[in-house]
Design an enzyme around this catalytic site. Structure first.
Site, short mmCIF file in Angstrom:
data_model
loop_
_atom_site.label_atom_id
_atom_site.label_comp_id
_atom_site.label_asym_id
_atom_site.label_seq_id
_atom_site.Cartn_x
_atom_site.Cartn_y
_atom_site.Cartn_z
N ARG A 1 58.91 42.61 25.40
CA ARG A 1 59.44 42.88 24.06
C ARG A 1 60.89 43.34 24.12
O ARG A 1 61.71 42.99 23.30
CB ARG A 1 58.58 43.97 23.43
N LYS B 1 42.18 37.32 34.24
CA LYS B 1 41.02 37.97 33.65
C LYS B 1 41.43 39.24 32.90
O LYS B 1 42.51 39.75 33.16
CB LYS B 1 39.98 38.28 34.72
N HIS C 1 41.49 36.31 41.62
CA HIS C 1 42.36 36.50 42.79
C HIS C 1 41.58 36.55 44.11
O HIS C 1 42.13 36.33 45.17
CB HIS C 1 43.29 37.71 42.63
N LYS D 1 42.14 34.89 48.52
CA LYS D 1 42.16 35.71 49.74
C LYS D 1 41.96 34.84 50.97
O LYS D 1 41.17 33.89 50.95
CB LYS D 1 41.08 36.81 49.67
N GLU E 1 34.88 50.08 46.56
CA GLU E 1 36.19 50.70 46.36
C GLU E 1 36.03 52.21 46.45
O GLU E 1 35.04 52.76 45.95
CB GLU E 1 36.74 50.32 45.00
N ASP F 1 33.50 43.74 35.10
CA ASP F 1 34.80 43.79 35.79
C ASP F 1 34.77 43.07 37.13
O ASP F 1 35.75 42.45 37.53
CB ASP F 1 35.18 45.28 35.98
N HIS G 1 34.47 38.04 40.52
CA HIS G 1 34.66 38.02 41.98
C HIS G 1 33.35 37.82 42.75
O HIS G 1 33.26 36.96 43.63
CB HIS G 1 35.32 39.32 42.45
N LYS H 1 32.90 51.80 42.23
CA LYS H 1 34.10 52.63 42.37
C LYS H 1 33.67 53.95 43.00
O LYS H 1 32.51 54.36 42.90
CB LYS H 1 34.71 52.93 41.00
C1 BG6 Z 1 40.13 43.62 39.69
C2 BG6 Z 1 39.34 44.67 38.97
O1 BG6 Z 1 39.81 42.33 39.23
O2 BG6 Z 1 39.87 43.70 41.09
C3 BG6 Z 1 39.63 46.06 39.52
O3 BG6 Z 1 39.66 44.63 37.58
C4 BG6 Z 1 39.45 46.08 41.01
O4 BG6 Z 1 38.80 47.03 38.90
C5 BG6 Z 1 40.21 44.94 41.67
O5 BG6 Z 1 39.94 47.33 41.48
C6 BG6 Z 1 39.87 44.85 43.14
O6 BG6 Z 1 40.72 43.91 43.75
P1 BG6 Z 1 41.09 44.06 45.27
O7 BG6 Z 1 41.82 42.80 45.62
O8 BG6 Z 1 41.96 45.28 45.38
O9 BG6 Z 1 39.80 44.23 45.99
#
Ligand code: BG6
Length: 486
Positions: A45, A145, A175, A179, A213, A232, A237, A337
């Site tokens: 913006r 996403k 993503h 990897k 995580e 999420d 993933h 998490k």
């Molecule tokens: C994202 C999630 O898609 O992937 C996050 O929204 C998560 O919550 C992340 O932390 C994990 O990605 P990576 O590559 O760090 O394992």
């Protein structure tokens, strides 16, 4: 050398751009993945008060690129990047200027628009791209996403984008598909005869896929509390990884063939009824504990918005794929998490040998083979095997690991790899519209069971642990255990 392209990052000053895209682009540029004429436009913006160089310097001091930043390198990278102020809701003069800067007409230069913005803005941006002629066959759109909150909203997003961009022009990012170890999974499975011959229920006992995580909400409370671990992480993933493990060999290694096979896996997932959810899905939320020796608050403490919530920060699922290859082979999925450690891996657990000829010979140590694809923190492929215990030399056996470390500082990171693939028009690392929708259908049935009150309750787990007791029970009661827990 890749061809020159123009990349427009919508949400250029947003979180994803700062944390992931710009560091990845910088490292990719340094590694020589850019044609010298490549340009990156960061839309927002309003432009920052600093110069591009100062702004990038600040960003890279917080979110370190894989390669070190020097004054000279930064000057070089800055030559490829520029800000452009844009209103994403309304057409304005700058949209026209953007079109002129892109020199789309009569050129075969690829223009990739990366929508690193909330999906609520997708339609507006796509229609403005269309209105300003930035959707010719050389133009592509990359969608980040979350692609929806449920099946209905995902369908709506897909339909709205499809009004302006064909499926051929649309690249939905996950993503994890970028990897290194995931790429290697495909390479191993489909270019080595030894794996394919063993890859089914006759030799595989079960599969575990974990993305753990150790961090908490990282300031994303509003988004996360609205989503939870299932939406999420599992919808995208974990299900994508499951598809890559379970899919049939594609006829060709192109986007259409790979996505067709992944879709068949999603369609074969055992439908989740309320009873099945109660039996095979465990959800949890962390309470105060300690992570890596440091005290850590509970989920409710991390929420700045409200003092309590019933959103799950952990989920474990025993999934079944109802087809010939995978009959009776459970796929255990797990993510959360504030767990004890950060790692992601796929474990293929093979069956025991059919006959133990002599227990004394094996020294009681005979372990079924295991193949591990480690995605992070390091990229590794590990095969456990039984060999002669040479250090004792009494004829007994021991388990060893054949360990292939494919970590390489020079290689390109997931986002750079995916941007380059989108620019080449390679769909093999992206998710088809139908895959997103089938994945949501399965996820929705779990959420519906939870919401109906018939799908089991939310269990607490201590921050810094491996999740609720019930997640262990899910696998232990079948005589198995989570592999990585020490
Ligand atoms: C994202 C999630 O898609 O992937 C996050 O929204 C998560 O919550 C992340 O932390 C994990 O990605 P990576 O590559 O760090 O394992």
């Amino acid at each position: 050398m890749n061809k020159a392209f123009d990349l427009i990052i919508f949400g250029g000053m947003g979180d994803l751009s700062k944390k992931k895209l710009l560091p990845a682009l910088y490292s990719g540029w340094l590694a020589g993945h850019f044609h010298p004429d490549t340009r990156i436009f960061l839309t927002s913006r309003r432009a920052p008060d600093q110069s591009m160089k100062e702004w990038l310097q600040d960003i890279f001091s917080q979110y370190k690129p894989a390669r070190s930043v020097t004054e000279e390198r930064l000057n070089g990278f800055c030559e490829h990047v520029e800000f452009i102020t844009l209103d994403l809701m309304h057409g304005c003069e700058n949209w026209q200027k953007l079109h002129e800067r892109l020199t789309i007409d009569g050129q075969d230069r690829i223009v990739t628009s990366f929508l690193a913005i909330p999906p609520s803005l997708f339609t507006s941006v796509c229609s403005l791209l269309d209105k300003h002629g930035i959707n010719t066959p050389n133009c592509r759109v990359v969608l980040e996403k979350p692609l929806g909150h449920d099946l209905e909203s995902a369908k709506k997003i897909n339909a709205e984008v499809a009004q302006y961009f064909s499926e051929e022009q649309t690249f939905r990012i996950d993503h994890y598909l970028g990897k290194e170890a995931v790429q290697n999974l495909l390479a191993l499975r489909f270019s080595n005869i030894i794996f394919e011959k063993l890859w089914d229920s006759s030799t595989i006992d079960h599969v575990q896929i974990t993305i753990a995580e150790d961090m908490g909400l990282k300031g994303r409370d509003a988004y996360y509390d609205d989503s939870g671990a299932l939406r999420d992480m599992v919808q995208n993933h974990l299900l994508q990884l499951l598809c890559l493990v379970a899919m049939e060999p594609p006829a060709r290694m192109d986007g259409d063939s790979i996505r067709e096979e992944k879709l068949k896996v999603l369609k074969s997932l055992e439908p989740m009824t309320n009873e099945l959810v109660k039996k095979t899905v465990v959800r949890g939320q962390y309470v105060a504990g300690a992570v890596n020796g440091e005290p850590a608050g509970g989920y409710a403490d991390d929420l700045n918005l409200k003092s309590s919530s019933s959103t799950e920060s952990f989920v474990a699922i025993r999934a079944s794929i109802q087809n010939w290859r995978w009959a009776n082979v459970p796929f255990y999925l797990r993510t959360g998490k504030r767990l004890a450690d950060r790692f992601a891996e796929i474990v293929i657990q093979f069956k025991d040998i059919p006959h133990h000829a002599d227990p004394e010979w094996t020294g009681g140590a005979l372990q079924p083979n295991r193949f591990i694809i480690r995605l992070q923190p390091d990229d590794k492929l590990v095969m456990s095997m039984m060999v002669k215990n040479h250090s004792v030399d009494d004829g007994s056996l021991k388990e060893v690991e054949l360990d292939l470390d494919v970590t390489d500082d020079k290689r390109v990171g997931p986002y750079m790899r995916l941007i380059l693939a989108a620019t080449r028009g390679d769909h093999s690392l992206f998710v088809h519209r139908e895959e997103v929708e089938y994945a949501w259908q399965w996820i929705d049935s779990i959420i519906e069971a939870w919401q109906s009150g018939k799908g089991g309750t939310l269990f607490p787990y201590q921050a810094g642990s491996w999740g609720p007791y019930e997640a262990h029970d899910l696998i232990n009661r079948e005589g198995r255990q989570w592999f990585h827990e020490s």
